[in-house]
Design a protein around this motif. Structure first.
Motif, PDB file in Angstrom:
ATOM      1  N   SER A 100       0.844  -1.204   0.000  1.00 35.34           N
ATOM      2  CA  SER A 100       0.000   0.000   0.000  1.00 35.34           C
ATOM      3  C   SER A 100       0.872   1.245   0.000  1.00 35.34           C
ATOM      4  CB  SER A 100      -0.911   0.024   1.225  1.00 35.34           C
ATOM      5  OG  SER A 100      -0.167   0.277   2.409  1.00 35.34           O
ATOM      6  N   LYS A 101       0.260   2.329  -0.398  1.00 34.53           N
ATOM      7  CA  LYS A 101       0.965   3.613  -0.437  1.00 34.53           C
ATOM      8  C   LYS A 101       1.465   3.998   0.947  1.00 34.53           C
ATOM      9  CE  LYS A 101       0.282   8.507  -1.614  1.00 34.53           C
ATOM     10  NZ  LYS A 101      -0.675   9.509  -2.157  1.00 34.53           N
ATOM     11  N   LEU A 102       0.629   3.801   1.970  1.00 38.13           N
ATOM     12  CA  LEU A 102       1.019   4.179   3.324  1.00 38.13           C
ATOM     13  C   LEU A 102       2.224   3.366   3.787  1.00 38.13           C
ATOM     14  CD1 LEU A 102      -0.046   6.169   5.512  1.00 38.13           C
ATOM     15  CD2 LEU A 102      -1.136   4.187   6.588  1.00 38.13           C
ATOM     16  N   GLN A 103       2.231   2.070   3.511  1.00 37.48           N
ATOM     17  CA  GLN A 103       3.359   1.223   3.892  1.00 37.48           C
ATOM     18  C   GLN A 103       4.620   1.616   3.131  1.00 37.48           C
ATOM     19  OE1 GLN A 103       2.082  -2.879   3.350  1.00 37.48           O
ATOM     20  NE2 GLN A 103       0.121  -2.439   4.318  1.00 37.48           N
ATOM     21  N   PRO A 349      -3.335  12.842  -6.013  1.00 35.43           N
ATOM     22  CA  PRO A 349      -2.800  11.721  -5.233  1.00 35.43           C
ATOM     23  C   PRO A 349      -3.857  11.037  -4.373  1.00 35.43           C
ATOM     24  CG  PRO A 349      -2.096  13.802  -4.288  1.00 35.43           C
ATOM     25  CD  PRO A 349      -2.758  14.136  -5.576  1.00 35.43           C
ATOM     26  N   LEU A 350      -3.671   9.741  -4.193  1.00 37.22           N
ATOM     27  CA  LEU A 350      -4.591   8.905  -3.433  1.00 37.22           C
ATOM     28  C   LEU A 350      -4.522   9.220  -1.948  1.00 37.22           C
ATOM     29  CD1 LEU A 350      -6.406   6.260  -3.354  1.00 37.22           C
ATOM     30  CD2 LEU A 350      -4.255   5.011  -3.006  1.00 37.22           C
ATOM     31  N   ASP A 351      -5.663   9.179  -1.281  1.00 35.42           N
ATOM     32  CA  ASP A 351      -5.732   9.304   0.171  1.00 35.42           C
ATOM     33  C   ASP A 351      -5.206   7.997   0.773  1.00 35.42           C
ATOM     34  OD1 ASP A 351      -6.473   9.319   2.877  1.00 35.42           O
ATOM     35  OD2 ASP A 351      -8.322  10.422   2.503  1.00 35.42           O
ATOM     36  N   ALA A 352      -3.966   8.000   1.194  1.00 35.28           N
ATOM     37  CA  ALA A 352      -3.312   6.777   1.666  1.00 35.28           C
ATOM     38  C   ALA A 352      -3.975   6.213   2.912  1.00 35.28           C
ATOM     39  CB  ALA A 352      -1.831   7.032   1.928  1.00 35.28           C
ATOM     40  N   GLN A 353      -4.402   7.074   3.814  1.00 34.39           N
ATOM     41  CA  GLN A 353      -5.040   6.616   5.054  1.00 34.39           C
ATOM     42  C   GLN A 353      -6.366   5.933   4.757  1.00 34.39           C
ATOM     43  OE1 GLN A 353      -3.904   6.647   8.097  1.00 34.39           O
ATOM     44  NE2 GLN A 353      -2.204   8.112   8.139  1.00 34.39           N
ATOM     45  N   ALA A 354      -7.165   6.522   3.871  1.00 32.61           N
ATOM     46  CA  ALA A 354      -8.463   5.936   3.540  1.00 32.61           C
ATOM     47  C   ALA A 354      -8.282   4.565   2.899  1.00 32.61           C
ATOM     48  CB  ALA A 354      -9.240   6.863   2.605  1.00 32.61           C
ATOM     49  N   TYR A 355      -7.307   4.455   1.999  1.00 28.59           N
ATOM     50  CA  TYR A 355      -7.088   3.156   1.362  1.00 28.59           C
ATOM     51  C   TYR A 355      -6.597   2.124   2.373  1.00 28.59           C
ATOM     52  CZ  TYR A 355      -5.616  -0.669  -1.445  1.00 28.59           C
ATOM     53  OH  TYR A 355      -5.500  -1.941  -1.943  1.00 28.59           O
ATOM     54  N   GLU A 356      -5.732   2.544   3.281  1.00 29.23           N
ATOM     55  CA  GLU A 356      -5.215   1.600   4.283  1.00 29.23           C
ATOM     56  C   GLU A 356      -6.349   1.030   5.122  1.00 29.23           C
ATOM     57  OE1 GLU A 356      -1.799  -0.442   5.658  1.00 29.23           O
ATOM     58  OE2 GLU A 356      -2.015   1.023   4.024  1.00 29.23           O
ATOM     59  N   ARG A 357      -7.325   1.866   5.466  1.00 32.68           N
ATOM     60  CA  ARG A 357      -8.484   1.374   6.233  1.00 32.68           C
ATOM     61  C   ARG A 357      -9.262   0.336   5.427  1.00 32.68           C
ATOM     62  NH1 ARG A 357      -8.693   6.919   7.706  1.00 32.68           N
ATOM     63  NH2 ARG A 357     -10.296   7.347   6.128  1.00 32.68           N
ATOM     64  N   GLU A 358      -9.417   0.568   4.149  1.00 37.67           N
ATOM     65  CA  GLU A 358     -10.122  -0.404   3.306  1.00 37.67           C
ATOM     66  C   GLU A 358      -9.361  -1.727   3.245  1.00 37.67           C
ATOM     67  OE1 GLU A 358     -10.287   1.773  -0.307  1.00 37.67           O
ATOM     68  OE2 GLU A 358     -12.325   2.491   0.041  1.00 37.67           O
ATOM     69  N   LEU A 359      -8.047  -1.632   3.072  1.00 38.76           N
ATOM     70  CA  LEU A 359      -7.226  -2.841   3.001  1.00 38.76           C
ATOM     71  C   LEU A 359      -7.299  -3.618   4.309  1.00 38.76           C
ATOM     72  CD1 LEU A 359      -5.176  -4.663   1.605  1.00 38.76           C
ATOM     73  CD2 LEU A 359      -3.368  -3.080   2.325  1.00 38.76           C
ATOM     74  N   GLU A 360      -7.208  -2.928   5.431  1.00 39.49           N
ATOM     75  CA  GLU A 360      -7.296  -3.591   6.728  1.00 39.49           C
ATOM     76  C   GLU A 360      -8.652  -4.264   6.906  1.00 39.49           C
ATOM     77  OE1 GLU A 360      -6.406  -0.473   9.440  1.00 39.49           O
ATOM     78  OE2 GLU A 360      -4.227  -0.577   9.111  1.00 39.49           O
ATOM     79  N   GLY A 361      -9.702  -3.631   6.399  1.00 35.69           N
ATOM     80  CA  GLY A 361     -11.029  -4.237   6.473  1.00 35.69           C
ATOM     81  C   GLY A 361     -11.114  -5.511   5.661  1.00 35.69           C
ATOM     82  N   ARG A 362     -10.525  -5.500   4.471  1.00 33.49           N
ATOM     83  CA  ARG A 362     -10.528  -6.698   3.639  1.00 33.49           C
ATOM     84  C   ARG A 362      -9.755  -7.842   4.307  1.00 33.49           C
ATOM     85  NH1 ARG A 362     -13.970  -6.268  -1.004  1.00 33.49           N
ATOM     86  NH2 ARG A 362     -14.549  -4.075  -0.822  1.00 33.49           N
ATOM     87  N   ILE A 363      -8.639  -7.504   4.910  1.00 39.13           N
ATOM     88  CA  ILE A 363      -7.832  -8.524   5.595  1.00 39.13           C
ATOM     89  C   ILE A 363      -8.601  -9.097   6.780  1.00 39.13           C
ATOM     90  CG2 ILE A 363      -5.755  -8.883   6.977  1.00 39.13           C
ATOM     91  CD1 ILE A 363      -4.386  -6.790   5.172  1.00 39.13           C
ATOM     92  N   ALA A 364      -9.253  -8.228   7.545  1.00 43.53           N
ATOM     93  CA  ALA A 364     -10.029  -8.699   8.699  1.00 43.53           C
ATOM     94  C   ALA A 364     -11.174  -9.601   8.258  1.00 43.53           C
ATOM     95  CB  ALA A 364     -10.569  -7.505   9.475  1.00 43.53           C
ATOM     96  N   GLU A 365     -11.851  -9.223   7.199  1.00 50.31           N
ATOM     97  CA  GLU A 365     -12.958 -10.029   6.695  1.00 50.31           C
ATOM     98  C   GLU A 365     -12.449 -11.397   6.217  1.00 50.31           C
ATOM     99  OE1 GLU A 365     -16.603  -9.244   3.629  1.00 50.31           O
ATOM    100  OE2 GLU A 365     -14.581  -9.032   2.859  1.00 50.31           O
ATOM    101  N   GLU A 366     -11.304 -11.388   5.519  1.00 49.22           N
ATOM    102  CA  GLU A 366     -10.717 -12.615   5.008  1.00 49.22           C
ATOM    103  C   GLU A 366     -10.370 -13.566   6.159  1.00 49.22           C
ATOM    104  OE1 GLU A 366      -7.642 -12.901   1.531  1.00 49.22           O
ATOM    105  OE2 GLU A 366      -6.562 -12.427   3.386  1.00 49.22           O
ATOM    106  N   ARG A 367      -9.920 -13.005   7.283  1.00 48.28           N
ATOM    107  CA  ARG A 367      -9.542 -13.816   8.436  1.00 48.28           C
ATOM    108  C   ARG A 367     -10.724 -14.196   9.301  1.00 48.28           C
ATOM    109  NH1 ARG A 367      -4.110 -10.260   9.926  1.00 48.28           N
ATOM    110  NH2 ARG A 367      -2.682 -11.378   8.510  1.00 48.28           N
TER     111      ARG A 367
END
Length: 373
Positions: A100-103, A349-367
């Motif tokens: 991700s951009k934030l990482q 430029p992309l909102d890095a924080q907003a995307y990171e929250r989405e990615l974390e949500g996808r990971i949590a759902e997957e788990r």
């Protein structure tokens, strides 16, 4: 000046093992394989006298290496990259720089010491065909750019590919699908040639061709300031696939397909011809211009990146792809996913924080956790 670069490879999967073999076999001038590291010790055998580690920080503290080549799954890159950079080691990280951009921004925030090389492995930049094309575009050889089309469906993967490792095809293991695994090279070349777009609207399809949660089919519209626009299409489910980039300008059209290039150059600007011609259906004349590129060297194309990295570390040569430039590809990948998640146009430029929250949500759902979706 050091005569040779002692390299440690972190992550002995398919790509890491290839890098280690090439260095150990003497294919990379002035580089020696000093150490290998993988969480699975069974993978670190077979590399001659190279020291073996199961933890990257142990390798860094050992003082056995001058440089790291990091080829772990991309969400894990920072675990090796950050301590290595802080220790003053040279670092080459496999694509993408991060999931991700934030990482990526967190890694790029680590200050580099004088002469310290930090690169990303984008080997397509070494291909003569793309270097010639970049010169053509940047020097105005196509005139004002109208549109582009980039179809990269030559990434066919079987179900077995995704089943070959638990991290493949998952949000937690990859941070996405083909945009983060197969297409970083293509997205890097796209922005390297044309610069970053102003906005993106993408349609990613998740598990269209395989039993995975992440994207394996992508169609995206990209638009630049000034009106230049185009389409990016990618898939791991098409066979036979296509690898074709077309760029149209008012001075002509260039097509690159399977590393072969064709340039049709107008005798004059299409815009000027349109205004001046007395004929209602006339077209400007054109001729084919030879842009045939030199054949790339034998051996794995990634070797060109390793050779350049060694020269950068030892001699201060410019890197093919500084890690800071790898941020653009990550941002494009994230923006396409973000556009799909939000069903709308994404401004860059992309909102890095907003995307990171989405990615974390996808990971949590997957788990199986309380994800946001």
């Amino acid at each position: 000046m050091a005569k040779e670069l002692r390299v440690g490879v972190v992550g002995i999967g398919a790509m890491g093992a290839q890098h280690a073999r090439q260095i150990a076999g003497g294919a990379i001038p002035r580089a020696v394989l000093a150490a290998v590291c993988d969480a699975d010790p069974a993978r670190t055998g077979g590399f001659g006298p190279a020291a073996r580690f199961t933890d990257a920080e142990d390798m860094i503290r050992s003082k056995a290496v001058d440089a790291l080549v990091v080829a772990t799954p991309h969400p894990l890159h920072a675990r090796a990259v950050v301590p290595a950079l802080r220790a003053g080691l040279h670092v080459l990280v496999e694509k993408p720089v991060a999931a991700s951009k934030l990482q990526a921004q967190a890694m790029l925030a680590v200050p580099l010491k004088g002469g310290q090389a930090f690169g990303v492995a984008f080997h397509l930049r070494s291909f003569d065909v793309y270097r010639r094309l970049r010169t053509l575009v940047r020097e105005g050889g196509l005139g004002r750019l109208h549109r582009f089309s980039y179809v990269v469906t030559d990434w066919f993967r079987t179900h077995r590919y995704y089943a070959s490792a638990g991290w493949r095809g998952t949000w937690a293991g990859e941070g996405g699908g083909m945009l983060l695994n197969q297409c970083p090279h293509n997205l890097d070349i796209l922005q390297w040639l044309l610069g970053m777009p102003a906005r993106v609207r993408a349609f990613c399809r998740f598990g269209r061709w395989h039993d995975i949660r992440v994207e394996d089919d992508v169609s995206a519209y990209l638009e630049w300031q000034g009106g230049f626009s185009g389409f990016f299409v990618a898939s791991t489910g098409d066979a036979p696939g296509c690898d074709r980039l077309e760029i149209q300008g008012d001075l002509g059209r260039v097509v690159v397909e399977k590393e072969k290039v064709r340039f049709l150059r107008n005798d004059q600007s299409s815009a000027a011809f349109s205004l001046a011609s007395p004929e209602p259906m006339a077209r400007p004349g054109f001729r084919e211009v030879d842009l045939e590129a030199a054949a790339r060297p034998a051996g794995p194309p990634q070797n060109a990146v390793l050779e350049n990295f060694a020269r950068a570390a030892l001699d201060g040569a410019p890197l093919l792809a500084p890690a800071a430039e790898g941020l653009a590809q990550v941002e494009l990948s994230n923006a396409m996913l973000h556009s799909t998640f939000t069903a709308g146009m994404v401004e860059l430029p992309l909102d890095a924080q907003a995307y990171e929250r989405e990615l974390e949500g996808r990971i949590a759902e997957e788990r199986g956790g309380p994800g946001a979706f």
